[in-house]
Motif scaffolding. Structure first.
Motif, PDB file in Angstrom:
ATOM      1  N   ALA A   1     -49.756 109.007 -79.223  1.00  0.00           N
ATOM      2  CA  ALA A   1     -50.996 108.511 -79.827  1.00  0.00           C
ATOM      3  C   ALA A   1     -50.804 107.160 -80.497  1.00  0.00           C
ATOM      4  O   ALA A   1     -51.762 106.399 -80.642  1.00  0.00           O
ATOM      5  CB  ALA A   1     -51.507 109.524 -80.852  1.00  0.00           C
ATOM      6  N   CYS A   2     -49.573 106.873 -80.901  1.00  0.00           N
ATOM      7  CA  CYS A   2     -49.301 105.646 -81.658  1.00  0.00           C
ATOM      8  C   CYS A   2     -48.632 104.568 -80.821  1.00  0.00           C
ATOM      9  O   CYS A   2     -48.209 103.531 -81.361  1.00  0.00           O
ATOM     10  CB  CYS A   2     -48.447 105.970 -82.872  1.00  0.00           C
ATOM     11  SG  CYS A   2     -49.266 107.053 -84.069  1.00  0.00           S
ATOM     12  N   GLY A   3     -48.539 104.786 -79.496  1.00  0.00           N
ATOM     13  CA  GLY A   3     -48.022 103.744 -78.618  1.00  0.00           C
ATOM     14  C   GLY A   3     -46.614 103.956 -78.113  1.00  0.00           C
ATOM     15  O   GLY A   3     -46.045 103.069 -77.470  1.00  0.00           O
ATOM     16  N   GLY A   4     -46.022 105.118 -78.367  1.00  0.00           N
ATOM     17  CA  GLY A   4     -44.699 105.423 -77.846  1.00  0.00           C
ATOM     18  C   GLY A   4     -44.767 105.976 -76.433  1.00  0.00           C
ATOM     19  O   GLY A   4     -45.827 105.977 -75.793  1.00  0.00           O
ATOM     20  N   HIS A   5     -43.647 106.485 -75.951  1.00  0.00           N
ATOM     21  CA  HIS A   5     -43.589 106.996 -74.578  1.00  0.00           C
ATOM     22  C   HIS A   5     -42.877 108.335 -74.556  1.00  0.00           C
ATOM     23  O   HIS A   5     -41.884 108.536 -75.264  1.00  0.00           O
ATOM     24  CB  HIS A   5     -42.858 106.013 -73.664  1.00  0.00           C
ATOM     25  CG  HIS A   5     -42.907 106.399 -72.215  1.00  0.00           C
ATOM     26  ND1 HIS A   5     -41.898 107.090 -71.592  1.00  0.00           N
ATOM     27  CD2 HIS A   5     -43.862 106.200 -71.277  1.00  0.00           C
ATOM     28  CE1 HIS A   5     -42.216 107.294 -70.323  1.00  0.00           C
ATOM     29  NE2 HIS A   5     -43.406 106.767 -70.102  1.00  0.00           N
ATOM     30  N   VAL A   6     -43.380 109.251 -73.722  1.00  0.00           N
ATOM     31  CA  VAL A   6     -42.827 110.599 -73.573  1.00  0.00           C
ATOM     32  C   VAL A   6     -42.598 110.873 -72.101  1.00  0.00           C
ATOM     33  O   VAL A   6     -43.440 110.531 -71.265  1.00  0.00           O
ATOM     34  CB  VAL A   6     -43.788 111.663 -74.159  1.00  0.00           C
ATOM     35  CG1 VAL A   6     -43.236 113.076 -73.934  1.00  0.00           C
ATOM     36  CG2 VAL A   6     -44.030 111.406 -75.641  1.00  0.00           C
ATOM     37  N   SER A   7     -41.470 111.490 -71.760  1.00  0.00           N
ATOM     38  CA  SER A   7     -41.214 111.871 -70.374  1.00  0.00           C
ATOM     39  C   SER A   7     -40.329 113.112 -70.338  1.00  0.00           C
ATOM     40  O   SER A   7     -39.820 113.569 -71.370  1.00  0.00           O
ATOM     41  CB  SER A   7     -40.554 110.727 -69.605  1.00  0.00           C
ATOM     42  OG  SER A   7     -39.280 110.426 -70.155  1.00  0.00           O
ATOM     43  N   THR A   8     -40.135 113.644 -69.135  1.00  0.00           N
ATOM     44  CA  THR A   8     -39.281 114.815 -68.949  1.00  0.00           C
ATOM     45  C   THR A   8     -37.821 114.448 -69.172  1.00  0.00           C
ATOM     46  O   THR A   8     -37.373 113.382 -68.755  1.00  0.00           O
ATOM     47  CB  THR A   8     -39.473 115.382 -67.536  1.00  0.00           C
ATOM     48  OG1 THR A   8     -40.850 115.723 -67.354  1.00  0.00           O
ATOM     49  CG2 THR A   8     -38.618 116.616 -67.316  1.00  0.00           C
TER      50      THR A   8
END
Length: 263
Positions: A112-119
């Protein structure tokens, strides 16, 4: 100790400041938070968008907690409520509302704040594992009093791979760089599970038995390790949650913040 959604509903009160608890799955419960939040003198208002609950504005709440969940934060097609949840989090962080995300909740804050998420490329982290605090944690309002290397319950397939701009790294494990972080002055993400009860872990181990076997362990071994470490887990992580709830209380102007407990 088994804690159910009905227990959560009984913790509601109309006379105390409220924390918005965003629950995004019927499987991942609030665990110890069911009792810890009301014991701090706060009301927990549970919102379940996966059941069709409308997502409210965070501005009428003293704090926000986002629980663990089953849907990846990047899979909006499987969870059409997720854009609204990201907007909720972004609004809370911008307004300085004390915000705590656990597991999926931490990933949602980052996204929500501009970071990144992945497996996670090498598979999930599951079980009782050591978490190493960063140098910045020694100055953090939640983690400053926490031992530099502490055991925690981990249970995740995805991870935050990039913090939002200005994010402060607070803890890591050997497989996951971003185990804890802070955004601004009042939003924290914890990839691990301070809320996990033995009942929670037993349920998770049954559901994720295949992953545990693939790691060369057994569900029984995972549960036993957490049970043996349960006293240390409570003495380490309940004070962290109590410090967060104290920040929430101070924001309401109440005179008596919760005192961090050791068990």
């Amino acid at each position: 100790m088994a804690i159910t959604w009905r227990d959560e509903e009984r913790c509601r009160s109309v006379d105390t400041p409220s924390v918005l608890v965003l629950a995004t799955s019927s499987f991942w419960s609030a665990g110890w938070l069911v009792s810890w939040i009301p014991e701090a003198g706060l009301r927990a208002d549970y919102v379940r968008p996966f059941r069709g609950d409308p997502i409210p504005s965070p501005l009428t709440y003293a704090g926000l907690v986002i629980l663990a969940g089953a849907t990846p934060v990047y899979a909006d097609s499987d969870a059409p409520w997720q854009p609204g949840a990201r907007s909720l989090v972004a609004s809370a962080v911008e307004a300085g509302i004390p915000t705590l995300g656990i597991c999926y909740g931490a990933q949602l804050i980052a996204a929500a704040c501009g970071g990144h998420v992945s497996t996670m490329p090498d598979g999930p982290e599951i079980g009782l594992l050591p978490v190493r605090l960063s140098a910045a944690a020694a100055r953090d309002p939640l983690l400053a009093a926490t031992t530099a290397i502490s055991p925690a319950v981990l249970w995740h397939h995805d991870e935050v791979t990039r913090l939002p701009a200005g994010g402060v790294l607070l803890a890591s494990t050997s497989a996951c760089a971003h185990q804890a972080f802070r955004i601004g002055e009042s939003a924290w993400g914890l990839q691990f599970h301070p809320e996990a009860t033995i009942s929670c872990v037993r349920q998770w181990a049954r559901a994720y038995a295949h992953d545990i076997w693939a790691m060369g362990s057994t569900p029984e071994d995972v549960v036993s390790a957490v049970r043996r470490g349960s006293g240390h887990l409570l003495s380490t992580w309940r004070p962290v949650i109590d410090r967060f709830l104290s920040i929430v209380i101070r924001r309401t102007g109440m005179d008596t913040p919760v005192v961090a407990r050791t068990a």
